[in-house]
Write a protein that holds these residues in place. Structure first.
Motif, short mmCIF file in Angstrom:
data_model
loop_
_atom_site.label_atom_id
_atom_site.label_comp_id
_atom_site.label_asym_id
_atom_site.label_seq_id
_atom_site.Cartn_x
_atom_site.Cartn_y
_atom_site.Cartn_z
N GLU A 45 15.12 28.84 63.91
CA GLU A 45 15.24 27.33 64.72
C GLU A 45 15.77 26.40 63.85
OE1 GLU A 45 11.77 24.78 66.67
OE2 GLU A 45 11.24 26.43 65.42
N HIS A 47 17.28 22.01 63.94
CA HIS A 47 17.17 20.97 64.63
C HIS A 47 18.05 19.98 63.81
CE1 HIS A 47 15.25 17.49 66.44
NE2 HIS A 47 15.45 16.58 65.19
N ASN A 48 19.02 19.32 64.70
CA ASN A 48 20.22 18.51 64.12
C ASN A 48 21.03 19.40 62.86
OD1 ASN A 48 19.49 16.41 65.82
ND2 ASN A 48 17.88 15.55 64.37
#
Length: 80
Positions: A45, A47-48
């Motif tokens: 996973e 994010h950014n």
């Protein structure tokens, strides 16, 4: 480490590092149905652009649940 379970987008937190049978027992206790292990899926996973979680998710087939057919369990450092 805490484990999370997803059944119909409902997260339930349990602590039990004992393995697949412990996860099946937790699913039965929390959701009132039996389960069968299906597979282990690697998940990353991000994010950014940064990795926020990297691990395996255990997939279980639910037997006798009124609305869900699958449960997912994976290790997490925190709770969801």
């Amino acid at each position: 480490m805490p484990l999370w379970y997803e059944v119909m987008r409902c997260y339930v937190v349990a602590v039990d590092p004992a393995g697949p049978q412990a996860l099946r027992d937790a699913i039965k206790h929390m959701h009132g149905c039996d389960s069968k292990w299906v597979e282990s899926v690697p998940v990353i996973e991000t994010h950014n652009g940064a990795t926020v979680w990297d691990g395996e998710v255990q997939v279980y087939f639910l037997i006798g649940h009124p609305t869900a057919t699958r449960a997912y369990a994976g290790r997490s450092r925190g709770t969801r």
